[in-house]
Design an enzyme around this catalytic site. Structure first.
Site, PDB file in Angstrom:
ATOM      1  CE  LYS A   1      80.745  50.892  88.558  1.00 25.56           C
ATOM      2  NZ  LYS A   1      80.717  52.127  87.737  1.00 25.56           N
TER       3      LYS A   1
ATOM      4  CD  GLU B   1      73.331  54.144  85.911  1.00 23.73           C
ATOM      5  OE1 GLU B   1      72.441  54.798  86.494  1.00 23.73           O
ATOM      6  OE2 GLU B   1      74.533  54.189  86.237  1.00 23.73           O
TER       7      GLU B   1
ATOM      8  CB  SER C   1      88.254  49.144  89.517  1.00 20.38           C
ATOM      9  OG  SER C   1      88.200  48.301  88.382  1.00 20.38           O
TER      10      SER C   1
END
Lengths: 259, 392
Positions: free
Chosen positions: B85, B107, B374
């Site tokens: 991220k 968000e 990830s």
């Protein structure tokens, strides 16, 4: 002729402005929605906006979100709303405009949805998540029996001319940066904003978002052709558990300010 | 074709109030996406702050255990803040800075994007507000605490299903209200254009590195690249560099939750219909009326009722395939990787590993699978413990 045009022309001939009121279909129930729309129209609502409840109403504040959720929890469907519109049409010729999120139309099928609107007697659509850039999705299917209402925001600025060029029925001017229900006060350049919209179109302009009190009405009227009241009406309906008499009293108290 | 769309998917289905802000963002992004100074700064932070390039690790243990294709893991779990991220957040915050925005909103579902945004905002001295569903706040208390430590304000969202979908609605509503001075940092390849494209561009470094790394270590391209898909940013990030390599299969893995047949899942491609939500047209879990139905997955990061529009387009033109993996299979894969290679993957990434466990044994020893790992699983230990006790 579209009922919206007829209504605005009649008002303009008398030098009057329109009171447009919103409510969520199916809150508290679709049967009561029929009575409430008729009560509103008799109390002086010149145009009625009917919200089709959606699970994710992006442009709405807490009051309307909650009303939509209550309506969905009761099992309101798009077909049910059309049925209610047909009942309303048997009792009243008040112009009816749907406030509907685009996914509701996509799920129903845009062509079938529009045909139902025509047959049931819906005069316009406000689709808050279908901006100018995407309106081709549906505009090519529409004729003058159902108008796609144009929304203009304080942030529209250089877009205004393009947005209102083909506006029909009325132009929905948003009063605030924000979602329905306001609470944050009007956009500070409101008067200039409305004057600019007015200068770009012959279509009547109406102001909405954040209009909750009768004292707000008189100062705003000279700038517009109509005022839209939404969350406050939804709240009155909810607080009174859908009592048409209380709604009648409230709408009359607002309408007095238009005289 | 409309430039905001991937085939029929994507677009800008948002209220008029934010259209100008989207155009402004798009113009700024077009200005900077090829600007050498901007890219230099972005790469600087990826290297010095995030810790890139991340390794492409040959998973000896898992390869041996499964006895088929060679398995390589792209170690995004080793990035600062523990997941992919942060790559996207660095890009968007540097763009926000150049646009003169001092406030950012985001968000978050599992909290990884919220933590990454709070981290970047602290680094660049920006005011940060994160919208998070009430249910996720309870499930991911640790990440809430981390965001607060980093100086962010976490706003509890109590509408709708009280998860990522509703947090996204609330972030968009808040953006409509604060659009003049606020930058909205979207965490996945979702939302109105230009977000899906921009987020993919800020994640494509994953695939660019992985492609170069596999060529270096094996001298050839892999047979398949596998990644989990919620909104789909880690998958788009690793897929992008391989899209032109037609011989490489691209496989996205959705969360099948308790099983597709139970209705408790997050498999938007497997079970969804084309619709419009959060500003984009894509596959969505919805009922007959077009109301969005709640997604479910043990992994909060896959718990989203839609999928990025570029994935929808890759699926439609059959360039990528999408499969789904249940909670049980994901947990089994997580346990397997812990024991085989000493790596605790995030529950999201464990879905990709589960797919590898199905595929690798059916393949030859000279075939290669590249998997995007990830994120790391530290954030999930409470969930895993609850699962093992039979509470989930």
């Amino acid at each position: 002729m579209n009922r919206i045009d007829k209504t605005f022309q009649a008002l303009q001939a008398e030098g009057k402005k329109a009171l447009i009121t919103y409510m969520v279909a199916g809150d508290p129930s679709l049967e009561e929605t029929v009575d409430l729309v008729v009560a509103k129209a008799e109390a002086g609502a010149d145009v009625v906006e009917l919200g089709i409840p959606f699970s994710d109403p992006l442009a709405d504040g807490a009051v309307i979100q909650a009303a939509a959720q209550r309506s969905l929890d009761r099992g309101t469907t798009t077909d049910g709303v059309f049925k209610a519109v047909r009942k309303i049409r048997a009792l009243s010729q008040v112009p009816l405009v749907f406030l509907v999120y685009f996914n509701t139309i996509l799920a129903y099928g845009p062509e079938v949805f529009l045909n139902q609107c025509k047959e049931a007697g819906v005069d316009g659509l406000i689709i808050p998540d279908l901006p100018f850039e995407e309106k081709e999705e549906i505009s090519h299917l529409m004729d003058d029996s159902v108008y796609l209402i144009t929304l203009v925001a304080p942030t529209s600025e250089q877009r205004i001319q393009e947005l209102v060029r083909e506006a029909k029925g009325f132009v929905y001017c948003i009063s605030t940066l924000g979602i329905t229900g306001g609470g944050t006060g009007f956009f500070s350049g409101l008067e200039e904003f409305l004057a600019r919209v007015k200068s770009e179109t012959y279509t009547p302009i109406a102001l909405g978002f954040g209009i909750t009190k009768r004292e707000q009405v008189k100062p705003l009227l000279p700038m517009v052709d109509g005022l839209i009241m939404g969350s406050k009406i939804v709240d009155v309906i909810h607080q009174s558990q859908g009592d048409p008499v209380e709604l009648d009293v409230f709408v009359r108290s607002i309408k007095m300010e238009f005289e | 074709m409309n430039k905001t769309k991937f085939g029929q998917f994507g677009g800008q289905y948002v209220p008029e109030t934010i259209m100008n802000a989207l155009h402004e963002l798009e113009a700024a992004y077009r200005d900077y996406q090829h600007d050498p100074e901007f890219l230099k700064e972005y790469r600087y932070y990826l290297k010095q702050y995030v810790g890139r390039p991340s390794p492409l690790y040959f998973a000896e243990g898992l390869t041996k255990r499964l006895g088929g294709a060679k398995i390589y893991l792209k170690r995004e779990d080793l990035n600062h803040t523990g997941a992919h991220k942060i790559n996207n957040v660095m890009g968007q915050l540097l763009l926000a800075k150049r646009m003169g925005k001092t406030k950012v909103i985001a968000e978050t579902g599992a909290g990884q994007h919220g933590v990454a945004t709070a981290t970047g905002a602290a680094l660049f001295g920006m005011e940060c507000t994160v919208y998070m569903g009430e249910e996720d706040i309870e499930r991911q208390a640790l990440n809430v605490f981390r965001m607060e430590l980093l100086g962010a304000t976490v706003v509890k969202v109590t509408s709708g299903t009280k998860t990522l979908k509703d947090a996204t609605n609330e972030a968009i509503r808040s953006w409509i209200h604060r659009v003049e001075d606020t930058f909205y940092v979207i965490g996945s390849v979702v939302g109105p254009a230009p977000y899906p494209e921009m987020v993919r561009d800020f994640q494509k470094v994953i695939g660019e590195e992985a492609r170069a790394q596999i060529l270096e270590s094996e001298g050839c391209l892999p047979d398949a690249v596998i990644a989990c898909v919620g909104g789909g940013s880690n998958a788009m990030g690793i897929f992008h560099a391989f899209i032109g390599d037609e011989e490489v299969d691209l496989i996205g893995v959705e969360g099948a939750g308790k099983g597709i047949e139970t209705g408790l899942h997050a498999a938007a491609i497997a079970e969804g219909k084309v619709g419009v939500l959060h500003g984009m047209k894509t596959f969505l879990l919805q009922d007959q009326q077009g109301n969005i139905t709640p997604a479910y997955s043990v992994s909060a990061g896959l718990d989203y009722p839609g999928i990025g529009p570029e994935h929808a387009a890759l699926y439609e033109r059959q360039r990528a395939s999408y499969v789904s993996v249940t909670d049980d299979e994901a947990i089994e894969a997580l346990n397997a990787l812990c024991l085989s290679d000493g790596i605790l993957p995030a529950l999201e990434s464990a879905h990709a590993i589960a797919t590898v466990m199905k595929l690798a044994p059916t393949m030859r020893a000279d075939q290669i699978l590249v998997v995007n790992l990830s994120g790391r699983g530290d954030k999930d230990v409470h969930t895993i413990a609850a699962y093992q006790k039979g509470e989930l």
